[in-house]
Design an enzyme around this catalytic site. Structure first.
Site, mmCIF file in Angstrom:
data_model
loop_
_atom_site.group_PDB
_atom_site.id
_atom_site.type_symbol
_atom_site.label_atom_id
_atom_site.label_comp_id
_atom_site.label_asym_id
_atom_site.label_seq_id
_atom_site.Cartn_x
_atom_site.Cartn_y
_atom_site.Cartn_z
ATOM 1 N N PHE A 307 21.039 13.301 -14.020
ATOM 2 C CA PHE A 307 19.895 12.400 -13.871
ATOM 3 C C PHE A 307 18.681 13.130 -14.420
ATOM 4 C CE2 PHE A 307 15.910 11.245 -12.044
ATOM 5 C CZ PHE A 307 15.934 9.880 -11.852
ATOM 6 N N GLU A 308 18.017 12.518 -15.373
ATOM 7 C CA GLU A 308 16.726 13.027 -15.815
ATOM 8 C C GLU A 308 15.966 11.902 -16.495
ATOM 9 O OE1 GLU A 308 17.669 16.482 -18.171
ATOM 10 O OE2 GLU A 308 18.576 15.334 -19.784
ATOM 11 N N ILE A 309 14.681 11.868 -16.242
ATOM 12 C CA ILE A 309 13.766 10.967 -16.933
ATOM 13 C C ILE A 309 12.780 11.869 -17.646
ATOM 14 C CG2 ILE A 309 12.018 9.169 -16.702
ATOM 15 C CD1 ILE A 309 13.436 8.190 -14.197
#
Length: 445
Positions: A307-309
């Protein structure tokens, strides 16, 4: 009076001095020598304390990374969007897992914001995958094939030798290291991903994976908030890396940092475990794994990149791409098993100020058996909202101090992984530090 004589002819009082006593008498130092040793010990202690202080993380006077939301909001469906996309790397055989993820993120976020989802595959897409995903997304779905040149060994590499290294790593039981395609994936996500033609039109990405769950409603646009607050990278979970996967990665990146004379950021300090050995012994520790040239170590803490934004433009920057090329030329994406999460994390720590990294602590998220689950905010669930809809029967109870929005997971336990890395990497942004007992227990909980 007869006098007792020892066999050697020595007096009785000499005989009573045993071997230990005689040894100690020989080791007794003069007063001057004792003073010299004491001064040397004090100098060593002073050096160790001074060196450790150089890696002490400065506590900010204000909170630099508070949650973007601490309760539900009415989604602003008419507000401008950022130039962004959700991105999933998947295979045709992962249709069920991919569908689970897309259904989850659509239900909890994208049904209001309709960002495009870009699906990446190193093979041609099956018609069934395309049909099912098109029926599942609320916005545009794009199906892209990664060029073969971006998903293979570097052209200059001895492929036979690389495959021998991969086979050896597999025999040694290093996590995922016996899978050739896993090495390709880590290398791809570490550098080639950001320059992919299919993503050039976007400035932001949200990485999602097959078979993950989102447990809370996300009623604001995280891309807009990231841009508005001058953030570059966002994560949910941080963990220690598997030590055997990347024994020389920290040394290589630390050497690159030194070669380019880069300043030591507060975030870099939070990643490093300074040596408690005095100079010059400290430098000898550089021979050990996960140590830099001076003998200081990496804590192994990193952001979990499934998960990464993040801002694509940061990773397209010349300094980041130069770093990737430098790492790539070592060949250790294959002779070791460098993970993209570790590469991203150390690069961010080296190149960014800490306040540009954001922890999405209000997101409920699960991947594998790790999860983050915020408690629901008291009185903030907007049960009468027509736009949010849904019945409250599926929501977990509200709890004092909760910041979640309609979380379906039980917020009594916000995480199921040790807090050591989470607390450590948040420290440069946190004015209110956790109590000492929590820091101690974070090594175990």
């Amino acid at each position: 009076m007869l006098r007792r004589i020892l066999p050697t002819g020595a007096p009785l009082h000499h005989r009573r001095r045993g071997p230990v006593t005689r040894l100690l008498s020989r080791l007794l130092l003069s007063r001057q020598s004792r003073i010299a040793l004491l001064l040397l010990a004090l100098a060593a202690l002073t050096d160790v304390i001074f060196h450790a202080q150089q890696y002490s993380v400065r506590r900010p006077t204000t909170e630099l990374d508070e949650p973007f939301a601490t309760t539900c909001r009415e989604p602003d469906v008419t507000a401008p969007r950022e130039n962004a996309a959700l991105v999933m790397l998947a295979r045709n055989g992962e249709l069920a897992e991919a569908k689970r993820t897309v259904e989850s993120i659509e239900r909890h976020f994208n049904r209001w914001f309709h960002y495009p989802i870009v699906f990446l595959n190193d093979e041609a897409w099956d018609d069934e995958f395309v049909t099912v995903m098109n029926a599942t997304v609320s916005g545009e779905a794009r199906f892209e094939v990664i060029p073969q040149a971006e998903w293979t060994f570097p052209a200059w590499m001895d492929v036979d030798r690389a495959r021998e290294s991969i086979a050896r790593q597999g025999r040694e039981g290093i996590l995922y290291a016996g899978m050739e395609t896993y090495h390709h994936m880590c290398r791809f996500y570490s550098g080639k991903f950001y320059t992919l033609e299919a993503l050039k039109q976007y400035s932001w990405y949200w990485r999602i994976e097959p078979d993950v769950d989102f447990h809370c409603s996300i009623t604001y646009d995280p891309f807009v908030e990231m841009a508005r607050r001058d953030k570059v990278y966002g994560y949910t979970i941080s963990l220690p890396e598997e030590p055997a996967t990347c024994p020389t990665l920290f040394r290589e990146i630390a050497d690159w940092k030194e070669q380019h004379n880069l300043r030591t950021t507060q975030l870099w300090k939070s990643m490093v475990s300074p040596s408690w050995a005095p100079w010059p012994v400290r430098s000898l520790l550089s021979w050990f794994r996960h140590r830099d040239r001076l003998g200081d170590g990496w804590s192994l803490c990193h952001y979990w990149s499934n998960f990464e934004i993040a801002n694509l433009d940061f990773f397209r920057r010349r300094d980041y791409q130069d770093l990737f090329e430098y790492l790539d030329k070592t060949g250790k994406f294959y002779t070791e098993r460098w993970g993209d999460a570790a590469v991203h994390s150390l690069a961010l720590a080296m190149l960014l100020d800490a306040h540009k990294v954001h922890h999405f602590e209000d997101f409920g998220y699960r991947h594998d058996w790790f999860f983050q689950c915020p408690a629901n905010a008291p009185g903030g669930q907007l049960p009468s909202s027509e736009l949010l809809g849904g019945g409250s029967s599926s929501w977990a109870p509200e709890r004092d101090g909760g910041i979640g929005c309609r979380c379906e997971c039980d917020g009594s336990r916000t995480v199921n992984f040790g807090r050591r890395c989470l607390n450590r990497l948040k420290k440069p942004n946190t004015a209110k530090q956790p109590p000492s007992w929590e820091t101690f227990l974070g090594w175990f909980l």
